[in-house]
Write a protein that holds these residues in place. Structure first.
Motif, mmCIF file in Angstrom:
data_model
loop_
_atom_site.group_PDB
_atom_site.id
_atom_site.type_symbol
_atom_site.label_atom_id
_atom_site.label_comp_id
_atom_site.label_asym_id
_atom_site.label_seq_id
_atom_site.Cartn_x
_atom_site.Cartn_y
_atom_site.Cartn_z
ATOM 1 N N ILE A 1 -13.513 -16.579 54.960
ATOM 2 C CA ILE A 1 -12.820 -15.670 54.017
ATOM 3 C C ILE A 1 -12.989 -15.876 52.632
ATOM 4 O O ILE A 1 -12.894 -17.103 52.164
ATOM 5 N N ILE A 2 -13.251 -14.922 51.771
ATOM 6 C CA ILE A 2 -13.446 -15.101 50.418
ATOM 7 C C ILE A 2 -12.508 -14.014 49.716
ATOM 8 O O ILE A 2 -12.336 -13.166 49.948
ATOM 9 N N TYR A 3 -11.951 -14.752 48.416
ATOM 10 C CA TYR A 3 -10.925 -13.716 47.637
ATOM 11 C C TYR A 3 -11.225 -14.164 45.994
ATOM 12 O O TYR A 3 -11.409 -15.270 45.958
ATOM 13 N N VAL A 4 -10.818 -13.188 45.475
ATOM 14 C CA VAL A 4 -10.954 -12.932 43.824
ATOM 15 C C VAL A 4 -9.677 -12.389 43.359
ATOM 16 O O VAL A 4 -9.340 -11.163 44.014
ATOM 17 N N ALA A 5 -8.941 -12.821 42.265
ATOM 18 C CA ALA A 5 -7.909 -12.068 41.645
ATOM 19 C C ALA A 5 -8.089 -12.186 40.148
ATOM 20 O O ALA A 5 -7.882 -13.557 39.817
ATOM 21 N N GLU A 6 -8.367 -11.358 39.358
ATOM 22 C CA GLU A 6 -8.512 -11.447 37.984
ATOM 23 C C GLU A 6 -7.774 -10.486 37.298
ATOM 24 O O GLU A 6 -7.351 -9.477 37.471
ATOM 25 N N ALA A 7 -7.057 -11.317 35.995
ATOM 26 C CA ALA A 7 -6.347 -10.040 35.375
ATOM 27 C C ALA A 7 -6.893 -10.527 33.764
ATOM 28 O O ALA A 7 -6.904 -11.424 33.327
ATOM 29 N N GLY A 8 -7.427 -9.288 32.871
ATOM 30 C CA GLY A 8 -7.732 -9.517 31.683
ATOM 31 C C GLY A 8 -6.615 -9.300 31.008
ATOM 32 O O GLY A 8 -5.630 -8.782 31.016
ATOM 33 N N THR A 9 -6.757 -10.026 29.714
ATOM 34 C CA THR A 9 -5.450 -10.206 28.852
ATOM 35 C C THR A 9 -5.582 -9.553 27.641
ATOM 36 O O THR A 9 -6.783 -9.869 27.026
ATOM 37 N N GLU A 10 -4.644 -8.636 26.926
ATOM 38 C CA GLU A 10 -5.060 -8.204 25.558
ATOM 39 C C GLU A 10 -3.987 -8.689 24.698
ATOM 40 O O GLU A 10 -3.639 -8.011 23.686
ATOM 41 N N GLY A 11 -3.267 -9.946 25.070
ATOM 42 C CA GLY A 11 -2.188 -10.369 24.321
ATOM 43 C C GLY A 11 -2.714 -10.974 22.778
ATOM 44 O O GLY A 11 -1.826 -11.534 22.272
ATOM 45 N N TYR A 12 -3.821 -10.809 22.364
ATOM 46 C CA TYR A 12 -4.544 -11.423 21.241
ATOM 47 C C TYR A 12 -3.480 -10.756 19.891
ATOM 48 O O TYR A 12 -3.477 -11.499 18.722
ATOM 49 N N TYR A 13 -3.399 -9.501 20.081
ATOM 50 C CA TYR A 13 -3.053 -8.703 19.142
ATOM 51 C C TYR A 13 -1.965 -7.542 19.571
ATOM 52 O O TYR A 13 -1.777 -7.556 20.794
#
Length: 334
Positions: free
Chosen positions: A74-86
């Motif tokens: 089984i393979i899995y990936v969970a990513e979340a981009g962040t816009e918190g710099y501004y």
């Protein structure tokens, strides 16, 4: 205060679970921030002129695998981009998030993922993700949800791929799949060459084919891409796109030069300057020069100078446009 207490409570609650998978799961991410100056704001990711901070797709993620037997996992990936710099209303946005299986017959995953059409780009786009990304002029590098992605094992060095987006989630499209074939190594680690072919039928409302090539010759990484695309959404938009790039790595540095040309009008820039529904003619080019310094494998400091020039004709008539942008950035991988 209540939100902070709730967040801490959730972290405490899941920490035993995270610990249980710690031996198999890997936490990773990227922090990538630039300081840019844009004359007219056309190249700016924030679509603003002047001096500003740019976030180049910083993200955090979790990936791992669970062995089922000697031939399957089984393979899995969970990513979340962040816009918190501004200041922004969105702190996080979705990136690749999927689960699937990998084994003797290749891998298949379900969820949000880069299409196989996008992945054929390899490393020929030397300014990928930045404000000089090929996507400014050349469409097709999409990340789509509600999809399934399959990659075959390598057969005589060739790897085949396919992406399929479930039809119920595709609006006004003539199709919803992509196919690819790659040969060699886009990083030039195992081979000094890279080749790719790809075809997209209706994915993100575009039909296109793409040819990509790269070679390491005389210490320089040469890259080229040709693409023909037709829009399903805007029947008036179609045409060819080209990319030429050269990178010269030396010591801890890499000098980069790239030229883009487009006559399809399907890139992001056209949306900034014209009404796509009424465009009858469009052409543009983008030249970028950059220098990277990598004091470690995880850290890169870079500078980019870019110049954009183009013209477009739509319901408002003919107009030409240009923009110049200078960027200094810091990228940290963890």
């Amino acid at each position: 205060m209540k939100k902070t207490i709730l967040a801490l409570s959730l972290i405490s609650a899941i920490s035993p679970v995270t610990h249980a998978f710690a031996s198999e799961a890997q936490f990773y991410g990227r922090a990538w921030l630039g300081l840019t100056y844009s004359d007219n704001g056309l190249l700016s990711n924030r679509k603003e002129n002047g001096t500003q901070l740019e976030n180049f797709a910083s993200f955090i993620g979790l990936r791992g695998e669970e062995k089922l037997n000697d031939n399957l996992k089984i393979i899995y990936v969970a990513e979340a981009g962040t816009e918190g710099y501004y200041e922004t209303s969105e702190l996080f946005k979705p990136r690749n998030t999927y689960i699937g299986v990998a084994g003797t017959y290749g891998s298949i995953v379900f969820g949000r993922n880069d299409t196989v059409f996008k992945k054929t780009e390899g490393r020929v786009d030397l300014f990928n993700v930045t404000s000089a990304d090929m996507a400014k002029l050349i469409a097709g590098n999409d990340r789509l949800g509600d999809s399934v992605t399959y990659y075959s094992p390598k057969l005589s060095g060739i790897q085949f791929g396919s992406s399929y987006q479930f039809a119920d989630n595709v609006d006004n499209s003539s199709g919803n799949y992509a196919l690819s074939a790659t040969l060699g190594d886009s990083r030039f680690k195992k081979n000094n060459y890279y080749m790719a072919l790809a075809y997209a039928d209706g994915l993100n409302q575009m039909d296109a084919y793409r040819v990509v090539g790269g070679v390491k010759l005389a210490g320089i990484h040469w890259g080229a891409l040709f693409q023909h695309a037709e829009s399903d959404k805007y029947e008036n938009l179609s045409g060819n796109s080209y990319l030429l790039s050269a990178a010269w790595p030396f010591e801890q540095y890499q000098l980069k030069l790239q030229y883009l040309y487009d006559q399809s009008g399907l890139g992001k820039i056209t949306s900034n300057v014209a009404d796509k529904k009424s465009v009858t003619d469009a052409s543009s080019y983008l030249v970028s020069l950059g220098l990277d310094y990598a004091p470690s494998k995880a850290t890169t400091i870079g500078i980019i100078a870019s110049y954009l020039n183009g013209d477009v004709t739509d319901k408002n008539g003919y107009q030409d446009y240009d923009d110049s942008q200078f960027t200094v950035y810091l990228k940290q991988i963890f």
